[in-house]
Write a protein that holds these residues in place. Structure first.
Motif, mmCIF file in Angstrom:
data_model
loop_
_atom_site.group_PDB
_atom_site.id
_atom_site.type_symbol
_atom_site.label_atom_id
_atom_site.label_comp_id
_atom_site.label_asym_id
_atom_site.label_seq_id
_atom_site.Cartn_x
_atom_site.Cartn_y
_atom_site.Cartn_z
ATOM 1 N N GLY A 130 0.794 -1.225 0.000
ATOM 2 C CA GLY A 130 0.000 0.000 0.000
ATOM 3 C C GLY A 130 0.825 1.272 0.000
ATOM 4 O O GLY A 130 0.433 2.270 0.604
ATOM 5 N N ASP A 178 -1.598 6.381 -7.513
ATOM 6 C CA ASP A 178 -2.225 6.814 -6.273
ATOM 7 C C ASP A 178 -1.369 6.328 -5.107
ATOM 8 O O ASP A 178 -0.879 5.203 -5.126
ATOM 9 C CB ASP A 178 -3.628 6.205 -6.139
ATOM 10 C CG ASP A 178 -4.588 6.720 -7.206
ATOM 11 O OD1 ASP A 178 -4.242 7.688 -7.911
ATOM 12 O OD2 ASP A 178 -5.686 6.151 -7.330
ATOM 13 N N TYR A 179 -1.224 7.184 -4.118
ATOM 14 C CA TYR A 179 -0.436 6.818 -2.943
ATOM 15 C C TYR A 179 -1.358 6.249 -1.881
ATOM 16 O O TYR A 179 -2.285 6.918 -1.438
ATOM 17 C CB TYR A 179 0.337 8.035 -2.426
ATOM 18 C CG TYR A 179 1.409 8.436 -3.417
ATOM 19 C CD1 TYR A 179 1.082 9.117 -4.582
ATOM 20 C CD2 TYR A 179 2.732 8.052 -3.237
ATOM 21 C CE1 TYR A 179 2.046 9.428 -5.529
ATOM 22 C CE2 TYR A 179 3.703 8.361 -4.179
ATOM 23 C CZ TYR A 179 3.357 9.048 -5.321
ATOM 24 O OH TYR A 179 4.304 9.330 -6.260
ATOM 25 N N GLY A 180 -1.081 4.984 -1.493
ATOM 26 C CA GLY A 180 -1.896 4.307 -0.490
ATOM 27 C C GLY A 180 -1.512 4.714 0.921
ATOM 28 O O GLY A 180 -0.706 5.631 1.112
ATOM 29 N N PRO A 181 -2.069 4.031 1.925
ATOM 30 C CA PRO A 181 -1.866 4.424 3.323
ATOM 31 C C PRO A 181 -0.402 4.654 3.716
ATOM 32 O O PRO A 181 -0.102 5.635 4.382
ATOM 33 C CB PRO A 181 -2.476 3.257 4.095
ATOM 34 C CG PRO A 181 -3.560 2.753 3.201
ATOM 35 C CD PRO A 181 -3.033 2.905 1.803
ATOM 36 N N LEU A 182 0.510 3.768 3.300
ATOM 37 C CA LEU A 182 1.916 3.977 3.662
ATOM 38 C C LEU A 182 2.561 5.037 2.764
ATOM 39 O O LEU A 182 3.348 5.858 3.225
ATOM 40 C CB LEU A 182 2.702 2.667 3.558
ATOM 41 C CG LEU A 182 2.378 1.595 4.608
ATOM 42 C CD1 LEU A 182 3.210 0.342 4.359
ATOM 43 C CD2 LEU A 182 2.615 2.114 6.023
ATOM 44 N N VAL A 200 1.207 7.645 1.239
ATOM 45 C CA VAL A 200 0.817 9.025 1.520
ATOM 46 C C VAL A 200 1.595 9.550 2.724
ATOM 47 O O VAL A 200 2.029 10.705 2.742
ATOM 48 C CB VAL A 200 -0.720 9.153 1.688
ATOM 49 C CG1 VAL A 200 -1.232 8.347 2.842
ATOM 50 C CG2 VAL A 200 -1.134 10.600 1.867
ATOM 51 N N GLU A 201 1.854 8.685 3.694
ATOM 52 C CA GLU A 201 2.622 9.138 4.862
ATOM 53 C C GLU A 201 4.084 9.399 4.477
ATOM 54 O O GLU A 201 4.682 10.386 4.909
ATOM 55 C CB GLU A 201 2.559 8.104 5.993
ATOM 56 C CG GLU A 201 1.155 7.833 6.544
ATOM 57 C CD GLU A 201 0.516 9.027 7.225
ATOM 58 O OE1 GLU A 201 1.252 9.916 7.685
ATOM 59 O OE2 GLU A 201 -0.735 9.080 7.289
ATOM 60 N N LYS A 256 5.248 10.218 1.497
ATOM 61 C CA LYS A 256 5.318 11.446 0.690
ATOM 62 C C LYS A 256 5.116 12.686 1.564
ATOM 63 O O LYS A 256 5.820 13.688 1.408
ATOM 64 C CB LYS A 256 4.268 11.400 -0.431
ATOM 65 C CG LYS A 256 4.290 12.613 -1.336
ATOM 66 C CD LYS A 256 3.893 12.283 -2.771
ATOM 67 C CE LYS A 256 2.411 12.098 -2.948
ATOM 68 N NZ LYS A 256 1.659 13.366 -2.941
ATOM 69 N N ARG A 257 4.166 12.620 2.470
ATOM 70 C CA ARG A 257 3.955 13.754 3.382
ATOM 71 C C ARG A 257 5.219 14.030 4.206
ATOM 72 O O ARG A 257 5.573 15.190 4.433
ATOM 73 C CB ARG A 257 2.778 13.477 4.330
ATOM 74 C CG ARG A 257 1.415 13.565 3.676
ATOM 75 C CD ARG A 257 0.314 13.114 4.638
ATOM 76 N NE ARG A 257 0.056 14.101 5.672
ATOM 77 C CZ ARG A 257 -0.878 15.036 5.607
ATOM 78 N NH1 ARG A 257 -1.670 15.113 4.549
ATOM 79 N NH2 ARG A 257 -1.048 15.892 6.587
ATOM 80 N N MET A 266 7.885 15.703 2.053
ATOM 81 C CA MET A 266 7.535 17.102 1.774
ATOM 82 C C MET A 266 7.597 17.956 3.036
ATOM 83 O O MET A 266 7.976 19.131 2.991
ATOM 84 C CB MET A 266 6.174 17.172 1.082
ATOM 85 C CG MET A 266 6.223 16.500 -0.306
ATOM 86 S SD MET A 266 4.638 16.461 -1.193
ATOM 87 C CE MET A 266 4.591 18.138 -1.852
ATOM 88 N N ALA A 267 7.248 17.376 4.181
ATOM 89 C CA ALA A 267 7.321 18.121 5.441
ATOM 90 C C ALA A 267 8.768 18.412 5.811
ATOM 91 O O ALA A 267 9.087 19.497 6.315
ATOM 92 C CB ALA A 267 6.623 17.346 6.560
ATOM 93 N N ILE A 311 5.267 4.861 9.477
ATOM 94 C CA ILE A 311 4.912 4.539 10.858
ATOM 95 C C ILE A 311 6.196 4.628 11.661
ATOM 96 O O ILE A 311 7.219 4.072 11.268
ATOM 97 C CB ILE A 311 4.334 3.107 10.953
ATOM 98 C CG1 ILE A 311 3.078 2.986 10.078
ATOM 99 C CG2 ILE A 311 4.041 2.736 12.400
ATOM 100 C CD1 ILE A 311 2.646 1.547 9.846
ATOM 101 N N ASN A 334 3.500 9.088 14.903
ATOM 102 C CA ASN A 334 2.547 8.172 14.286
ATOM 103 C C ASN A 334 2.829 6.735 14.730
ATOM 104 O O ASN A 334 3.814 6.125 14.338
ATOM 105 C CB ASN A 334 2.623 8.288 12.760
ATOM 106 C CG ASN A 334 1.408 7.674 12.094
ATOM 107 O OD1 ASN A 334 0.352 7.541 12.730
ATOM 108 N ND2 ASN A 334 1.547 7.285 10.837
#
Lengths: 478, 478
Positions: B25, B42-46, B48-49, B51-52, B55-56, B382, B413
């Motif tokens: 994912g 599409d970025y799944g649950p892992l 998206v975190e 990538k965030r 970027m953060a 995570i 997280n």
């Protein structure tokens, strides 16, 4: 008269917000040097931080703090088949009308209502003339009743993927983030081994070719959404709708929105979208009246069913424990129902700006009034400003810069300002919504203390320098 | 032979990454149930975190930790005049060619090179035939030399704003975020009272109608950028180019990218964009060879000058102190030069996945090998997994859930997992890149200690429960 007065006070507040946004760098008109672009806005240094904070708070409370919700970040341009199946290509449209007098094109459902066939007075070519209304409304620009027939205008932005502008390369910019969660339902469920009830959350840009854009960043063609689809067994849907409408209402309150400016409104049967079995709006008392902030709907299994039919892929979830009513045995495949809290990030930013805006008149002991943005510390673009009392004292400026670094290391956005008298610097921070100012002065050299000044009541405390980070952190977390 | 072997090992690694991304994912093919859409992901649950987090980290180091850089978040659809002035409408194009045999359309600059006029053998209709190359390349699909003339294909995505598809409603999806910083230069400078050198940073989606999309998320039509424009006095530009190329190189190293897989490469004179006076690429050793991760260019005052000419608005900065060479007095208006570090967020995500991927063979005392993503703790989706040793012991599961909440309250997280044997749970977390696992067991009841297990060396320590948050936090901050 009362209404007019009220309206002018309201538009007055909007003007002040728009002015503050431009003056302080919250929101600029997009492409301003080229005369702007219809309803497009850019977020400046303070605005980008405010928007990021709003969206980060949503992500924290909806994804990170919950075991039952995971994130998704899908592409803006999806397969056109998604929008055919969802009904957006066929039906996502507004009724448009042209005025034969002033040539304005407008949305029929937003025009001033009159009785069809009524005599209407309006101005044309400098004269007041009379006409007969051929529609149950008149032109919102010139008041003319000479209108074209209504025609449907699709709200999807179209573009072409690939080198040739042929029909089959047509793709669309997503008008909502929601469909990506339906299309990815099984991928996410299976890779994360999730069992309903569970949610998939997404934030990002969506695009609607709106004819009527209004109220600054409230309704624009390009906007940012925060949506979550909560998949649950069908029989649990009513309870989860109740749960989520309350949870979402409370989120705004927790972030400091005044409760008296918020309400939950159940949709009337005739307002409900065709796919929805129950819907609530979280509404805010904007300067122009109560209007939508977020919708929380029971979308039933409408979307999964549509995508299952259109794709030919089975989108059911298999519950090995649940009794199958047909066989009486354990194990049943079913399409979950979906509860959707769908919030607009950009209009939430506007709401927090409006709600936080305050003007204080001059008072005893303070000859100037002030403008203050009472933003929740978690939302404030700058959390703490470090102000050396005297710019020319290198010890003070060095110390203040050191403290800035200390805050940044601890993940707290700090800002250094040495320009102008201390009173003006406080005023600038009040207007930017900065909850804490820390002043470094001569006494700091002697006893290692600094002054912390609180935005909301302007109270000033003397604290030990080494406690500064801890005090600010715990106030933010409160 | 050696090369072939190397190539297959490389594509092997890409296949493993694509497989891992789908299985766990991180990244899914977009609209997969509809057969996907060319190069859309599409970025799944892992994912998206991850990538965030990437970027953060960029935002933190480029905006929050610096006094001289502020943020911006502009709209994707800007005034078309912006792209006319920047040269994108006229010149932003690729040379396209059609194969007359297999009908493939391809980019001339990506096709296999041959000598023009040379005899070429290729397969057509099942037979090997010979032809003469009419271009200095052949079809990348079938090898045919029967090619059309080159024609220019513009990379901008076009759409229409407003209800009518007439020429003058044409707008474009931005192909880069950079232009918004130039167009907003004075707005940002004046509202924030900035003095060069200062930077404006932005993250967000950009769109290029690429013909050749390749290497998974490395090059796709929709992608995410992290760009900063650093405005400085012209004479300081060479020094700032040096500064930023090193700073950006170091950023990847600080986040754990292996130094031997990174290099800085100066552009040759003939590679330089027409507006650039010096450019470096940060390159990564991808499975297919060294390729771009980020470009750091001296864009001179090219863009500000173009927008000043096209808009008729003065975009100069007034320096009240600097000596005007024409008058010999203090006070001069000038167009700043711009140093631009422009990174791709999506390809940075791919790079970190590739760089962190590791397979360990079975070893003494461990009969199974493992796949481990050695992501920097700051990037890991995570941060910590809480594992009750026994699922059926409610005290253990309750305690583990309590600790999860404690982590989340501290902004870390955390993830709860009680399914399967502990070894399998560790393996799942290794593959997800989770740097720490904490196991709650029988001894926890007795003495309040838990086991912390480190992903990289699988070391296990017994620690006091109340120290867990502190230990993990400080490891992440390291």
């Amino acid at each position: 008269m009362g209404d007019k007065k009220k309206n002018s006070a309201e538009s007055d507040l909007m003007q002040k917000i728009v002015g503050l946004c431009k003056r302080r760098g919250f929101v600029f008109q997009s492409s301003e040097i080229y005369g702007g672009l219809k309803s497009a806005y850019d977020y400046g240094p303070l605005g980008v931080e405010l928007k990021r904070n709003v969206m980060a708070e949503w992500w924290r409370s909806m994804v990170h703090e919950r075991e039952d919700v995971v994130g998704l970040d899908a592409s803006i341009i999806m397969s056109p088949k998604v929008w055919q199946a969802s009904g957006h290509v066929g039906g996502f449209s507004d009724p448009l009308v042209d005025c034969k007098d002033c040539k304005t094109r407008f949305r029929a459902d937003k025009a001033p209502v009159v009785e069809k066939g009524a005599e209407v007075k309006y101005r044309a070519q400098g004269k007041t003339v009379t006409g007969v209304a051929n529609q149950p409304y008149v032109c919102p620009e010139c008041g003319s009743p000479n209108l074209s027939e209504e025609r449907e205008f699709n709200l999807l932005f179209k573009t072409n993927l690939g080198p040739v502008d042929t029909g089959d390369s047509t793709v669309y910019l997503r008008p909502e983030t929601a469909q990506a969660m339906f299309v990815n339902f099984l991928n996410v469920q299976s890779t994360y081994r999730l069992k309903p009830p569970f949610g998939i959350a997404q934030q990002g840009k969506s695009f609607r070719n709106e004819i009527t854009v209004e109220h600054f960043i409230f309704r624009s063609c390009e906007f940012e959404q925060m949506e979550m689809e909560y998949f649950c067994p069908p029989e649990e849907a009513p309870n989860w709708l109740d749960y989520w409408k309350q949870e979402r209402f409370d989120w705004y309150v927790r972030l400091g929105c005044k409760k008296e400016n918020l309400r939950l409104r159940a949709h009337e049967d005739d307002e409900l979208a065709h796919y929805a079995d129950g819907c609530y709006d979280v509404e805010y008392k904007y300067p122009w009246g109560w209007d939508e902030l977020e919708g929380i709907a029971n979308r039933t299994n409408y979307d999964l069913k549509k995508h299952q039919e259109a794709s030919g892929k089975k989108l059911t979830y298999f519950d090995p424990v649940k009794i199958n009513p047909e066989t009486g045995k354990q194990g049943v495949h079913y399409l979950p129902y979906v509860i959707e809290p769908a919030a607009g990030a950009t209009r939430t930013v506007l709401m927090f700006l409006l709600d936080a805006y305050d003007e204080e008149p001059p008072s005893e002991g303070r000859k100037d009034g002030r403008v203050v943005l009472r933003l929740h510390p978690r939302l404030a673009p700058i959390k703490v400003a470090l102000l050396p009392l005297v710019k020319k004292d290198e010890w003070l400026t060095g110390k203040a810069r050191e403290i800035v670094k200390d805050f940044l290391r601890n993940g707290i956005n700090a800002f250094y300002d040495e320009k102008d008298a201390i009173g003006r610097r406080y005023a600038r921070q009040d207007e930017a919504g900065t909850p804490f100012c820390i002043t470094v002065d001569g006494q700091t050299k002697e006893d290692g203390t600094v002054t912390i000044r609180y935005r909301d009541d302007m109270r000033q405390d003397r604290i030990k320098l080494e406690e500064a980070v801890h005090i600010v952190t715990s106030k933010i977390r409160e």
